[in-house]
Design a protein around this motif. Sequence first.
Motif, PDB file in Angstrom:
ATOM      1  N   VAL A  29      -3.545  12.603  48.054  1.00 49.18           N
ATOM      2  CA  VAL A  29      -2.460  11.984  47.336  1.00 49.18           C
ATOM      3  C   VAL A  29      -2.798  10.381  47.685  1.00 49.18           C
ATOM      4  N   ASP A  30      -3.584  10.169  48.581  1.00 50.11           N
ATOM      5  CA  ASP A  30      -3.529   8.630  49.165  1.00 50.11           C
ATOM      6  C   ASP A  30      -2.465   8.087  49.888  1.00 50.11           C
ATOM      7  N   VAL A  31      -1.672   8.961  50.561  1.00 48.64           N
ATOM      8  CA  VAL A  31      -0.620   8.523  51.792  1.00 48.64           C
ATOM      9  C   VAL A  31      -0.789   9.181  53.092  1.00 48.64           C
ATOM     10  N   SER A  32       0.059   8.803  53.907  1.00 44.17           N
ATOM     11  CA  SER A  32      -0.232   8.910  55.274  1.00 44.17           C
ATOM     12  C   SER A  32       0.163  10.541  55.510  1.00 44.17           C
ATOM     13  N   ILE A  33       0.088  11.171  56.601  1.00 47.77           N
ATOM     14  CA  ILE A  33       0.618  12.318  56.656  1.00 47.77           C
ATOM     15  C   ILE A  33       1.949  12.322  57.145  1.00 47.77           C
ATOM     16  N   GLU A  34       2.374  11.378  57.595  1.00 54.55           N
ATOM     17  CA  GLU A  34       3.594  11.086  57.984  1.00 54.55           C
ATOM     18  C   GLU A  34       4.717  10.943  56.713  1.00 54.55           C
ATOM     19  N   THR A  35       4.042  10.489  55.767  1.00 51.38           N
ATOM     20  CA  THR A  35       4.642  10.435  54.378  1.00 51.38           C
ATOM     21  C   THR A  35       5.025  11.808  53.818  1.00 51.38           C
ATOM     22  N   ILE A  36       3.913  12.638  53.907  1.00 56.30           N
ATOM     23  CA  ILE A  36       3.753  14.021  53.393  1.00 56.30           C
ATOM     24  C   ILE A  36       4.889  14.602  54.672  1.00 56.30           C
ATOM     25  N   GLY A  37       4.836  14.624  55.586  1.00 50.34           N
ATOM     26  CA  GLY A  37       6.118  15.238  56.667  1.00 50.34           C
ATOM     27  C   GLY A  37       7.126  15.077  56.168  1.00 50.34           C
ATOM     28  N   LYS A  38       7.590  13.640  55.956  1.00 45.59           N
ATOM     29  CA  LYS A  38       8.890  13.124  55.380  1.00 45.59           C
ATOM     30  C   LYS A  38       9.381  13.633  53.980  1.00 45.59           C
ATOM     31  N   ILE A  39       8.469  13.904  53.314  1.00 41.04           N
ATOM     32  CA  ILE A  39       8.652  14.495  51.824  1.00 41.04           C
ATOM     33  C   ILE A  39       8.820  15.902  52.194  1.00 41.04           C
ATOM     34  N   GLU A  40       8.236  16.647  52.956  1.00 43.00           N
ATOM     35  CA  GLU A  40       8.548  18.092  52.884  1.00 43.00           C
ATOM     36  C   GLU A  40       9.750  18.134  53.717  1.00 43.00           C
ATOM     37  N   ARG A  41      10.113  17.499  54.616  1.00 45.76           N
ATOM     38  CA  ARG A  41      11.446  17.555  55.380  1.00 45.76           C
ATOM     39  C   ARG A  41      12.716  17.105  54.387  1.00 45.76           C
ATOM     40  N   GLY A  42      12.382  16.262  53.356  1.00 50.13           N
ATOM     41  CA  GLY A  42      13.645  15.781  52.498  1.00 50.13           C
ATOM     42  C   GLY A  42      14.127  14.676  53.028  1.00 50.13           C
ATOM     43  N   VAL A  43      13.260  13.937  53.863  1.00 49.16           N
ATOM     44  CA  VAL A  43      13.733  12.793  54.528  1.00 49.16           C
ATOM     45  C   VAL A  43      13.307  11.606  53.416  1.00 49.16           C
ATOM     46  N   ALA A  44      12.140  11.625  52.720  1.00 46.40           N
ATOM     47  CA  ALA A  44      11.703  10.668  51.950  1.00 46.40           C
ATOM     48  C   ALA A  44      11.795  11.240  50.529  1.00 46.40           C
TER      49      ALA A  44
END
Length: 115
Positions: A29-44
């Motif tokens: 997706v060309d984003v950071s692992i942190e971004t995917i983590g935040k998306i999956e947790r519903g934070v972002a």
Amino acid sequence: MDLKQAFGTNVRHHRRAAGMTQESLAESVDVSIETIGKIERGVAAPSFDTVEKIALALGLPPLALFGAGDDATPKGERGKLLTHIHAVLADMNADQLARTASMLDAFMGRLTPPG
């Protein structure tokens, strides 16, 4: 569960069903692992462009990540288990659901229920 949390949960389910790590999805997706983590947790909440990239990387129509359409349930054994669990939960009354939620929270090591 709000829309960000529902979306994130769906991303996680489909990612795992596809056998992908957060790292491999982030790379695709060309984003950071942190971004995917935040998306999956519903934070972002991702942009629409990112939603489309995630869906493409997972081989899904974007609406499936919002729980809509024929592809909303992950394929394979994970999808079968989630469908079964959902069917069992759908037959429960409010008291049974509350007790089940408490048991799941305890099983998963959560101190307080989400929400």
